[in-house]
Design a protein around this motif. Structure first.
Motif, PDB file in Angstrom:
ATOM      1  N   ILE A 101       0.879  -1.174   0.000  1.00  0.00           N
ATOM      2  CA  ILE A 101       0.000   0.000   0.000  1.00  0.00           C
ATOM      3  C   ILE A 101       0.916   1.223   0.000  1.00  0.00           C
ATOM      4  O   ILE A 101       1.274   1.763   1.047  1.00  0.00           O
ATOM      5  CB  ILE A 101      -0.930   0.022   1.227  1.00  0.00           C
ATOM      6  N   PRO A 102       1.346   1.664  -1.173  1.00  0.00           N
ATOM      7  CA  PRO A 102       2.382   2.710  -1.229  1.00  0.00           C
ATOM      8  C   PRO A 102       1.901   4.101  -0.855  1.00  0.00           C
ATOM      9  O   PRO A 102       2.693   4.947  -0.471  1.00  0.00           O
ATOM     10  CB  PRO A 102       2.826   2.661  -2.699  1.00  0.00           C
ATOM     11  N   LYS A 103       0.629   4.333  -0.983  1.00  0.00           N
ATOM     12  CA  LYS A 103       0.140   5.681  -0.701  1.00  0.00           C
ATOM     13  C   LYS A 103      -0.879   5.647   0.443  1.00  0.00           C
ATOM     14  O   LYS A 103      -2.031   6.051   0.294  1.00  0.00           O
ATOM     15  CB  LYS A 103      -0.480   6.294  -1.948  1.00  0.00           C
ATOM     16  N   GLY A 104      -0.458   5.136   1.591  1.00  0.00           N
ATOM     17  CA  GLY A 104      -1.347   5.103   2.748  1.00  0.00           C
ATOM     18  C   GLY A 104      -1.649   6.510   3.245  1.00  0.00           C
ATOM     19  O   GLY A 104      -0.775   7.385   3.273  1.00  0.00           O
ATOM     20  N   GLY A 105      -2.868   6.752   3.620  1.00  0.00           N
ATOM     21  CA  GLY A 105      -3.270   8.084   4.058  1.00  0.00           C
ATOM     22  C   GLY A 105      -3.016   8.293   5.544  1.00  0.00           C
ATOM     23  O   GLY A 105      -2.420   7.464   6.238  1.00  0.00           O
ATOM     24  N   PRO A 106      -3.447   9.424   6.063  1.00  0.00           N
ATOM     25  CA  PRO A 106      -3.269   9.727   7.495  1.00  0.00           C
ATOM     26  C   PRO A 106      -4.099   8.768   8.369  1.00  0.00           C
ATOM     27  O   PRO A 106      -5.237   8.430   8.025  1.00  0.00           O
ATOM     28  CB  PRO A 106      -3.756  11.162   7.629  1.00  0.00           C
ATOM     29  N   ASP A 107      -3.512   8.334   9.488  1.00  0.00           N
ATOM     30  CA  ASP A 107      -4.244   7.434  10.388  1.00  0.00           C
ATOM     31  C   ASP A 107      -3.968   7.753  11.855  1.00  0.00           C
ATOM     32  O   ASP A 107      -4.016   6.890  12.718  1.00  0.00           O
ATOM     33  CB  ASP A 107      -3.892   5.975  10.090  1.00  0.00           C
ATOM     34  N   GLY A 108      -3.654   9.017  12.108  1.00  0.00           N
ATOM     35  CA  GLY A 108      -3.386   9.415  13.497  1.00  0.00           C
ATOM     36  C   GLY A 108      -4.676   9.550  14.284  1.00  0.00           C
ATOM     37  O   GLY A 108      -5.606  10.258  13.875  1.00  0.00           O
ATOM     38  N   GLY A 109      -4.755   8.862  15.434  1.00  0.00           N
ATOM     39  CA  GLY A 109      -5.952   8.896  16.256  1.00  0.00           C
ATOM     40  C   GLY A 109      -5.998  10.077  17.219  1.00  0.00           C
ATOM     41  O   GLY A 109      -5.000  10.780  17.434  1.00  0.00           O
ATOM     42  N   ASP A 110      -7.172  10.309  17.792  1.00  0.00           N
ATOM     43  CA  ASP A 110      -7.359  11.399  18.750  1.00  0.00           C
ATOM     44  C   ASP A 110      -6.830  11.009  20.133  1.00  0.00           C
ATOM     45  O   ASP A 110      -6.765   9.830  20.492  1.00  0.00           O
ATOM     46  CB  ASP A 110      -8.843  11.749  18.875  1.00  0.00           C
ATOM     47  N   GLY A 111      -6.502  12.026  20.895  1.00  0.00           N
ATOM     48  CA  GLY A 111      -6.122  11.788  22.283  1.00  0.00           C
ATOM     49  C   GLY A 111      -7.357  11.572  23.156  1.00  0.00           C
ATOM     50  O   GLY A 111      -8.465  12.017  22.829  1.00  0.00           O
ATOM     51  N   GLY A 112      -7.163  10.883  24.249  1.00  0.00           N
ATOM     52  CA  GLY A 112      -8.273  10.607  25.163  1.00  0.00           C
ATOM     53  C   GLY A 112      -8.599  11.807  26.045  1.00  0.00           C
ATOM     54  O   GLY A 112      -7.733  12.643  26.337  1.00  0.00           O
ATOM     55  N   ARG A 113      -9.845  11.887  26.477  1.00  0.00           N
ATOM     56  CA  ARG A 113     -10.273  12.972  27.377  1.00  0.00           C
ATOM     57  C   ARG A 113      -9.663  12.757  28.767  1.00  0.00           C
ATOM     58  O   ARG A 113      -9.565  11.626  29.256  1.00  0.00           O
ATOM     59  CB  ARG A 113     -11.791  12.980  27.485  1.00  0.00           C
ATOM     60  N   GLY A 114      -9.275  13.850  29.402  1.00  0.00           N
ATOM     61  CA  GLY A 114      -8.759  13.749  30.760  1.00  0.00           C
ATOM     62  C   GLY A 114      -9.860  13.426  31.752  1.00  0.00           C
ATOM     63  O   GLY A 114     -11.038  13.735  31.529  1.00  0.00           O
ATOM     64  N   GLY A 115      -9.515  12.798  32.846  1.00  0.00           N
ATOM     65  CA  GLY A 115     -10.487  12.465  33.872  1.00  0.00           C
ATOM     66  C   GLY A 115     -11.033  13.703  34.565  1.00  0.00           C
ATOM     67  O   GLY A 115     -10.354  14.740  34.636  1.00  0.00           O
ATOM     68  N   SER A 116     -12.258  13.633  35.077  1.00  0.00           N
ATOM     69  CA  SER A 116     -12.890  14.743  35.791  1.00  0.00           C
ATOM     70  C   SER A 116     -12.993  14.409  37.279  1.00  0.00           C
ATOM     71  O   SER A 116     -12.884  13.246  37.683  1.00  0.00           O
ATOM     72  CB  SER A 116     -14.285  15.019  35.224  1.00  0.00           C
ATOM     73  N   VAL A 117     -13.232  15.432  38.082  1.00  0.00           N
ATOM     74  CA  VAL A 117     -13.396  15.259  39.525  1.00  0.00           C
ATOM     75  C   VAL A 117     -14.843  15.562  39.883  1.00  0.00           C
ATOM     76  O   VAL A 117     -15.350  16.642  39.572  1.00  0.00           O
ATOM     77  CB  VAL A 117     -12.442  16.179  40.320  1.00  0.00           C
ATOM     78  N   TRP A 118     -15.510  14.616  40.536  1.00  0.00           N
ATOM     79  CA  TRP A 118     -16.918  14.740  40.909  1.00  0.00           C
ATOM     80  C   TRP A 118     -17.068  14.669  42.422  1.00  0.00           C
ATOM     81  O   TRP A 118     -16.259  14.040  43.111  1.00  0.00           O
ATOM     82  CB  TRP A 118     -17.737  13.613  40.277  1.00  0.00           C
ATOM     83  N   ALA A 119     -18.120  15.308  42.918  1.00  0.00           N
ATOM     84  CA  ALA A 119     -18.492  15.203  44.336  1.00  0.00           C
ATOM     85  C   ALA A 119     -19.838  14.501  44.428  1.00  0.00           C
ATOM     86  O   ALA A 119     -20.755  14.796  43.659  1.00  0.00           O
ATOM     87  CB  ALA A 119     -18.583  16.585  44.976  1.00  0.00           C
ATOM     88  N   VAL A 120     -19.959  13.576  45.370  1.00  0.00           N
ATOM     89  CA  VAL A 120     -21.198  12.823  45.569  1.00  0.00           C
ATOM     90  C   VAL A 120     -21.538  12.826  47.049  1.00  0.00           C
ATOM     91  O   VAL A 120     -20.677  12.611  47.906  1.00  0.00           O
ATOM     92  CB  VAL A 120     -21.048  11.369  45.060  1.00  0.00           C
ATOM     93  N   ALA A 121     -22.813  13.105  47.357  1.00  0.00           N
ATOM     94  CA  ALA A 121     -23.271  13.093  48.754  1.00  0.00           C
ATOM     95  C   ALA A 121     -23.528  11.653  49.193  1.00  0.00           C
ATOM     96  O   ALA A 121     -24.200  10.892  48.510  1.00  0.00           O
ATOM     97  CB  ALA A 121     -24.545  13.922  48.897  1.00  0.00           C
ATOM     98  N   ASP A 122     -22.984  11.300  50.354  1.00  0.00           N
ATOM     99  CA  ASP A 122     -23.113   9.942  50.893  1.00  0.00           C
ATOM    100  C   ASP A 122     -23.593  10.029  52.336  1.00  0.00           C
ATOM    101  O   ASP A 122     -22.907  10.598  53.190  1.00  0.00           O
ATOM    102  CB  ASP A 122     -21.761   9.228  50.819  1.00  0.00           C
ATOM    103  N   ARG A 123     -24.764   9.468  52.624  1.00  0.00           N
ATOM    104  CA  ARG A 123     -25.322   9.550  53.970  1.00  0.00           C
ATOM    105  C   ARG A 123     -24.564   8.697  54.978  1.00  0.00           C
ATOM    106  O   ARG A 123     -24.796   8.802  56.190  1.00  0.00           O
ATOM    107  CB  ARG A 123     -26.781   9.118  53.937  1.00  0.00           C
ATOM    108  N   ASN A 124     -23.644   7.850  54.518  1.00  0.00           N
ATOM    109  CA  ASN A 124     -22.857   7.023  55.425  1.00  0.00           C
ATOM    110  C   ASN A 124     -21.618   7.739  55.944  1.00  0.00           C
ATOM    111  O   ASN A 124     -20.866   7.170  56.738  1.00  0.00           O
ATOM    112  CB  ASN A 124     -22.436   5.728  54.713  1.00  0.00           C
ATOM    113  N   ILE A 125     -21.394   8.969  55.502  1.00  0.00           N
ATOM    114  CA  ILE A 125     -20.256   9.770  55.956  1.00  0.00           C
ATOM    115  C   ILE A 125     -20.784  10.924  56.800  1.00  0.00           C
ATOM    116  O   ILE A 125     -21.755  11.586  56.412  1.00  0.00           O
ATOM    117  CB  ILE A 125     -19.450  10.299  54.753  1.00  0.00           C
ATOM    118  N   ASN A 126     -20.153  11.179  57.940  1.00  0.00           N
ATOM    119  CA  ASN A 126     -20.662  12.185  58.876  1.00  0.00           C
ATOM    120  C   ASN A 126     -19.801  13.436  58.966  1.00  0.00           C
ATOM    121  O   ASN A 126     -20.285  14.478  59.405  1.00  0.00           O
ATOM    122  CB  ASN A 126     -20.800  11.577  60.274  1.00  0.00           C
TER     123      ASN A 126
END
Length: 354
Positions: free
Chosen positions: A29-54
């Motif tokens: 395949i002498p004339k292969g085209g571009p095949d560069g993939g995208d980078g992954g999304r960075g992780g996010s930080v979430w807060a969740v309310a938990d009634r088992n924590i005082n």
């Protein structure tokens, strides 16, 4: 466990992975085209309310929470993996504020409430996205975006329907022990209570409300005297305040009426909104007051502290005299408020014969 109701933390979303600039290279395949993939999304930080924590003690020593970065894209149309999100579990009733702007980012007032604290960065684009009819071999790719950074203040405001307010040694802890399942420390000296206590008051098989006890206030609390002002935030969500007064102090010459009025003034200095809440007067230790003096004592307090006709109750938390009547009145008032908030009509209006 140590009770902690304030903390400062730093959160940051992960950086997005970079896009790849790659070309297909395969035999025959002498004339292969571009095949560069995208980078992954960075992780996010979430807060969740938990009634088992005082408390917020988990955030007193561990203060930095940085989500992982996304992976870079690769050739052969390989996209980078996204960074895993971080979930911070916090007590129900936690307020999250941005330290720099003072903006309230999250109010975790129900179990399971979830709020994004720091967004992860987007991944960069690989060169396969830049292919066109006039650009058959693009070499450009975009870098990943940085993750969002925030410095945050955590403040716990316990969720309770009724809050106990009063001077040290007024009998608040004895009262919450008498009517609920809470078991705070009780002793014959002031400042026994060092942090808030919550108790569930059962009125019936399916009816209950939550009662909060905080350390006693003293004169000068608005300027930082004593411990009570540190925990007044825990009364901000209550519907009713019970102003508990020691009707039979050890020092008979002490003017408890003036001290009770001074406490109300301190409350107004600290937080006018909190002082404007419905406040019922509860004269405790009435079993130690002579029968012929009780009526005059009640009228004296009523005149000084109930200008708008607020309810006055006489009880003895030690003997539980009058506690049942007070609990029933509270339950009825709380039920009326809940029905009003939900837009329910009174039972009489549902009568089809009207």
């Amino acid at each position: 466990m140590k009770f902690v109701d304030e903390a400062r933390i730093e959160v940051q979303g992960g950086k997005g992975g970079n896009g790849a600039a790659s070309f297909r290279r395969e035999k025959f395949i002498p004339k292969g085209g571009p095949d560069g993939g995208d980078g992954g999304r960075g992780g996010s930080v979430w807060a969740v309310a938990d009634r088992n924590i005082n408390t917020l003690v988990d955030y007193r020593f561990t203060r930095k929470f940085f989500a992982p970065n996304g992976e870079n894209g690769r050739g052969a149309d390989c996209y980078g993996a996204g960074g895993e999100d971080i979930t911070l579990r916090m007590p129900v009733g936690t307020l999250v504020r941005d330290t720099d702007t003072g903006e309230v980012i999250a109010d975790l007032n129900t179990h399971g409430a979830r709020q994004l604290l720091a967004q992860g960065g987007k991944g960069g684009l690989g060169n396969l996205h830049f292919k066109s009819s006039i650009n058959r071999a693009p070499k450009q790719a975009t870098p990943g975006e940085p993750g969002q950074y925030r410095a945050l203040e955590l403040e716990l405001q316990v969720l309770a329907d009724v809050g106990l307010l009063g001077l040290p040694n007024a009998g608040k802890s004895t009262f919450i022990t008498a009517v609920s399942n809470a078991r705070p420390k009780i002793a014959d000296y002031p400042f026994t209570t060092l942090h808030p206590h919550l108790g569930v008051v059962r009125v019936g098989p399916e009816e209950s409300f939550v009662l909060a006890d905080v350390p006693g206030l003293i004169e000068g609390a608005a300027e930082g005297a004593g411990l009570g002002h540190l925990f007044l935030r825990h009364l901000s969500r209550t519907k009713i305040l019970l102003h508990v007064i020691d009707a039979a102090p050890f020092d008979e010459e002490e003017n408890t009426v003036e001290r009770a009025v001074a406490l109300v003034e301190e409350l107004e200095k600290y937080d006018p909104e909190l002082a404007a809440k419905p406040r019922w007067l509860v004269l405790n230790k009435m079993d130690l007051v002579e029968a012929e003096k009780r009526e005059a004592l009640v009228e004296e307090y009523r005149a000084a502290l109930c200008p708008n006709g607020e309810p006055v109750f006489t009880i003895s938390a030690a003997t539980r005299e009058g506690c049942e009547a007070l609990v029933n009145a509270l339950a009825q008032k709380i039920d009326e408020d809940r029905r009003s908030e939900l837009g329910f009509l009174d039972d009489e209006r549902f009568n089809p014969l009207d």
